[in-house]
Design a protein around this motif. Structure first.
Motif, PDB file in Angstrom:
ATOM      1  N   GLU A   1       1.149  -1.501  -0.002  1.00 30.82           N
ATOM      2  CA  GLU A   1       0.005   0.129  -0.070  1.00 30.82           C
ATOM      3  C   GLU A   1       0.937   1.406   0.087  1.00 30.82           C
ATOM      4  O   GLU A   1       1.754   1.069   0.343  1.00 30.82           O
ATOM      5  CB  GLU A   1      -0.766   0.159   1.170  1.00 30.82           C
ATOM      6  CG  GLU A   1      -1.882  -0.889   1.172  1.00 30.82           C
ATOM      7  CD  GLU A   1      -2.992  -0.995   2.480  1.00 30.82           C
ATOM      8  OE1 GLU A   1      -2.971   0.063   3.026  1.00 30.82           O
ATOM      9  OE2 GLU A   1      -3.766  -1.591   2.458  1.00 30.82           O
ATOM     10  N   LEU A   2       0.414   2.448  -0.524  1.00 28.32           N
ATOM     11  CA  LEU A   2       0.990   3.675  -0.376  1.00 28.32           C
ATOM     12  C   LEU A   2       0.761   4.285   0.876  1.00 28.32           C
ATOM     13  O   LEU A   2      -0.179   4.365   1.319  1.00 28.32           O
ATOM     14  CB  LEU A   2       0.372   4.591  -1.508  1.00 28.32           C
ATOM     15  CG  LEU A   2       1.188   5.874  -1.887  1.00 28.32           C
ATOM     16  CD1 LEU A   2       2.425   5.689  -2.415  1.00 28.32           C
ATOM     17  CD2 LEU A   2       0.389   6.639  -3.026  1.00 28.32           C
ATOM     18  N   SER A   3       1.801   4.506   1.552  1.00 29.71           N
ATOM     19  CA  SER A   3       1.599   5.086   2.878  1.00 29.71           C
ATOM     20  C   SER A   3       1.254   6.349   2.980  1.00 29.71           C
ATOM     21  O   SER A   3       1.527   7.390   2.243  1.00 29.71           O
ATOM     22  CB  SER A   3       3.133   4.872   3.427  1.00 29.71           C
ATOM     23  OG  SER A   3       3.362   5.173   4.818  1.00 29.71           O
ATOM     24  N   GLN A   4       0.359   6.391   3.875  1.00 25.98           N
ATOM     25  CA  GLN A   4      -0.294   7.897   4.221  1.00 25.98           C
ATOM     26  C   GLN A   4      -0.411   8.159   5.717  1.00 25.98           C
ATOM     27  O   GLN A   4      -0.321   7.243   6.383  1.00 25.98           O
ATOM     28  CB  GLN A   4      -1.787   8.169   3.396  1.00 25.98           C
ATOM     29  CG  GLN A   4      -1.475   7.842   2.141  1.00 25.98           C
ATOM     30  CD  GLN A   4      -2.986   7.924   1.498  1.00 25.98           C
ATOM     31  OE1 GLN A   4      -4.201   7.815   2.430  1.00 25.98           O
ATOM     32  NE2 GLN A   4      -3.315   8.397   0.364  1.00 25.98           N
ATOM     33  N   TRP A   5      -0.372   9.488   6.092  1.00 25.35           N
ATOM     34  CA  TRP A   5      -0.596   9.944   7.349  1.00 25.35           C
ATOM     35  C   TRP A   5      -1.666  10.649   7.632  1.00 25.35           C
ATOM     36  O   TRP A   5      -2.114  11.512   6.566  1.00 25.35           O
ATOM     37  CB  TRP A   5       0.818  10.769   7.783  1.00 25.35           C
ATOM     38  CG  TRP A   5       2.198  10.079   7.784  1.00 25.35           C
ATOM     39  CD1 TRP A   5       2.452   8.889   7.967  1.00 25.35           C
ATOM     40  CD2 TRP A   5       3.226  10.957   7.172  1.00 25.35           C
ATOM     41  NE1 TRP A   5       3.772   8.621   7.839  1.00 25.35           N
ATOM     42  CE2 TRP A   5       4.213   9.748   7.197  1.00 25.35           C
ATOM     43  CE3 TRP A   5       3.627  12.118   7.056  1.00 25.35           C
ATOM     44  CZ2 TRP A   5       5.579  10.424   7.120  1.00 25.35           C
ATOM     45  CZ3 TRP A   5       4.643  12.696   6.634  1.00 25.35           C
ATOM     46  CH2 TRP A   5       5.928  11.468   6.756  1.00 25.35           C
ATOM     47  N   GLU A   6      -2.516  10.436   8.475  1.00 25.16           N
ATOM     48  CA  GLU A   6      -3.436  11.437   8.955  1.00 25.16           C
ATOM     49  C   GLU A   6      -2.958  12.316   9.967  1.00 25.16           C
ATOM     50  O   GLU A   6      -2.442  12.050  11.238  1.00 25.16           O
ATOM     51  CB  GLU A   6      -4.732  10.639   9.678  1.00 25.16           C
ATOM     52  CG  GLU A   6      -5.510   9.723   8.856  1.00 25.16           C
ATOM     53  CD  GLU A   6      -6.260  10.619   7.524  1.00 25.16           C
ATOM     54  OE1 GLU A   6      -6.947  11.525   7.987  1.00 25.16           O
ATOM     55  OE2 GLU A   6      -6.194  10.063   6.582  1.00 25.16           O
ATOM     56  N   ILE A   7      -2.876  13.734   9.854  1.00 29.66           N
ATOM     57  CA  ILE A   7      -2.276  14.574  10.707  1.00 29.66           C
ATOM     58  C   ILE A   7      -3.399  15.713  11.054  1.00 29.66           C
ATOM     59  O   ILE A   7      -4.095  16.235  10.182  1.00 29.66           O
ATOM     60  CB  ILE A   7      -1.267  15.342   9.821  1.00 29.66           C
ATOM     61  CG1 ILE A   7      -0.096  14.357   9.592  1.00 29.66           C
ATOM     62  CG2 ILE A   7      -0.592  16.681  10.544  1.00 29.66           C
ATOM     63  CD1 ILE A   7       1.114  15.089   8.883  1.00 29.66           C
ATOM     64  N   GLU A   8      -3.441  15.922  12.325  1.00 29.38           N
ATOM     65  CA  GLU A   8      -4.507  17.068  12.830  1.00 29.38           C
ATOM     66  C   GLU A   8      -3.867  18.283  13.353  1.00 29.38           C
ATOM     67  O   GLU A   8      -2.874  18.135  14.190  1.00 29.38           O
ATOM     68  CB  GLU A   8      -5.329  16.271  13.535  1.00 29.38           C
ATOM     69  CG  GLU A   8      -6.173  17.503  14.323  1.00 29.38           C
ATOM     70  CD  GLU A   8      -7.220  16.816  15.563  1.00 29.38           C
ATOM     71  OE1 GLU A   8      -8.441  17.354  15.475  1.00 29.38           O
ATOM     72  OE2 GLU A   8      -7.108  15.621  15.891  1.00 29.38           O
ATOM     73  N   PHE A   9      -4.054  19.398  13.054  1.00 24.92           N
ATOM     74  CA  PHE A   9      -3.774  20.774  13.569  1.00 24.92           C
ATOM     75  C   PHE A   9      -4.885  21.116  14.388  1.00 24.92           C
ATOM     76  O   PHE A   9      -5.971  21.007  13.989  1.00 24.92           O
ATOM     77  CB  PHE A   9      -3.509  21.690  12.353  1.00 24.92           C
ATOM     78  CG  PHE A   9      -2.242  21.305  11.407  1.00 24.92           C
ATOM     79  CD1 PHE A   9      -1.058  21.854  11.840  1.00 24.92           C
ATOM     80  CD2 PHE A   9      -2.552  20.656  10.353  1.00 24.92           C
ATOM     81  CE1 PHE A   9       0.036  21.748  10.967  1.00 24.92           C
ATOM     82  CE2 PHE A   9      -1.315  20.307   9.579  1.00 24.92           C
ATOM     83  CZ  PHE A   9      -0.242  20.811   9.714  1.00 24.92           C
ATOM     84  N   GLN A  10      -4.456  21.567  15.414  1.00 21.83           N
ATOM     85  CA  GLN A  10      -5.428  21.741  16.656  1.00 21.83           C
ATOM     86  C   GLN A  10      -5.562  23.198  17.224  1.00 21.83           C
ATOM     87  O   GLN A  10      -4.595  23.969  17.033  1.00 21.83           O
ATOM     88  CB  GLN A  10      -5.198  20.868  17.927  1.00 21.83           C
ATOM     89  CG  GLN A  10      -5.532  19.381  17.430  1.00 21.83           C
ATOM     90  CD  GLN A  10      -4.985  18.472  18.544  1.00 21.83           C
ATOM     91  OE1 GLN A  10      -4.082  18.996  19.371  1.00 21.83           O
ATOM     92  NE2 GLN A  10      -5.585  17.312  18.772  1.00 21.83           N
ATOM     93  N   GLY A  11      -6.549  23.751  17.168  1.00 15.01           N
ATOM     94  CA  GLY A  11      -7.026  25.003  17.609  1.00 15.01           C
ATOM     95  C   GLY A  11      -6.386  26.120  16.494  1.00 15.01           C
ATOM     96  O   GLY A  11      -6.545  25.933  15.614  1.00 15.01           O
ATOM     97  N   GLY A  12      -6.111  27.521  17.089  1.00  7.46           N
ATOM     98  CA  GLY A  12      -5.739  28.580  16.307  1.00  7.46           C
ATOM     99  C   GLY A  12      -6.765  29.328  15.874  1.00  7.46           C
ATOM    100  O   GLY A  12      -7.907  28.958  16.028  1.00  7.46           O
ATOM    101  N   VAL A  13      -6.209  30.414  15.433  1.00  8.41           N
ATOM    102  CA  VAL A  13      -7.114  31.521  15.002  1.00  8.41           C
ATOM    103  C   VAL A  13      -7.659  31.265  13.532  1.00  8.41           C
ATOM    104  O   VAL A  13      -6.679  31.273  12.727  1.00  8.41           O
ATOM    105  CB  VAL A  13      -6.712  33.084  15.181  1.00  8.41           C
ATOM    106  CG1 VAL A  13      -7.546  34.286  14.791  1.00  8.41           C
ATOM    107  CG2 VAL A  13      -6.101  33.077  16.681  1.00  8.41           C
ATOM    108  N   TYR A  14      -9.020  31.172  13.428  1.00 11.62           N
ATOM    109  CA  TYR A  14      -9.445  31.023  11.838  1.00 11.62           C
ATOM    110  C   TYR A  14      -9.740  32.300  11.386  1.00 11.62           C
ATOM    111  O   TYR A  14     -10.269  33.232  11.883  1.00 11.62           O
ATOM    112  CB  TYR A  14     -10.822  30.178  12.246  1.00 11.62           C
ATOM    113  CG  TYR A  14     -11.648  30.110  10.630  1.00 11.62           C
ATOM    114  CD1 TYR A  14     -11.333  29.300   9.871  1.00 11.62           C
ATOM    115  CD2 TYR A  14     -12.905  30.996  10.669  1.00 11.62           C
ATOM    116  CE1 TYR A  14     -12.037  29.396   8.620  1.00 11.62           C
ATOM    117  CE2 TYR A  14     -13.600  30.845   9.565  1.00 11.62           C
ATOM    118  CZ  TYR A  14     -13.033  30.085   8.595  1.00 11.62           C
ATOM    119  OH  TYR A  14     -13.945  30.025   7.244  1.00 11.62           O
TER     120      TYR A  14
END
Length: 142
Positions: free
Chosen positions: A123-136
């Protein structure tokens, strides 16, 4: 029925600050930006229904990133951001910012984890990455 649609082809930019931001569009296969306002109850005596008002915002961005360890690829760009506040911008399309292609920005967002290895045979390796918080914010300037 929708009167306006677009073909999903977002542009994804990330960096420690706005200066030095890096385009990682070619390394990302999915992006989900969620803006959430905490619901705070403000119901007063005499009310017959509960009412709410917005509290703090809790924003997040989840990216599906192709795992790559080459220079200027996913790991090289994202690993220095681990444990820091950073800047990320996602546009619906690769066109310039504007009213029909706003740049959705999270500044001072936090990257708490990178799954360094996520491998399965064949399989083609993938990551799930989450950026949390911050000013939108939203950028519609050209």
């Amino acid at each position: 029925m929708a009167t306006s649609t677009y073909l999903s082809n977002p542009k994804v930019m990330v960096g420690s600050t706005l200066v030095g931001i890096v385009d990682i569009t070619d390394q990302v296969s999915a992006a989900t930006l969620t803006v959430t306002a905490e619901a705070l109850e403000d119901t007063a005596f005499g009310s017959t229904s509960r009412t709410m008002t917005a509290g703090l915002y809790s924003n997040s961005l989840t990216l599906t990133v192709y795992a790559s360890y080459a220079a200027s690829e996913a790991y090289a760009v994202l690993s220095p951001l681990l444990g820091t506040k950073c800047y990320i911008k996602v546009n619906p399309t690769s066109a310039v910012d504007g009213a029909t292609n706003p740049g959705f920005i999270l500044s001072e967002t936090f990257l708490s984890a990178i799954p360094v290895i996520n491998a399965s045979l064949g399989e083609l390796s993938q990551w799930e990455i989450e950026f949390q918080g911050g000013v939108y914010s939203v950028d519609t300037t050209v």
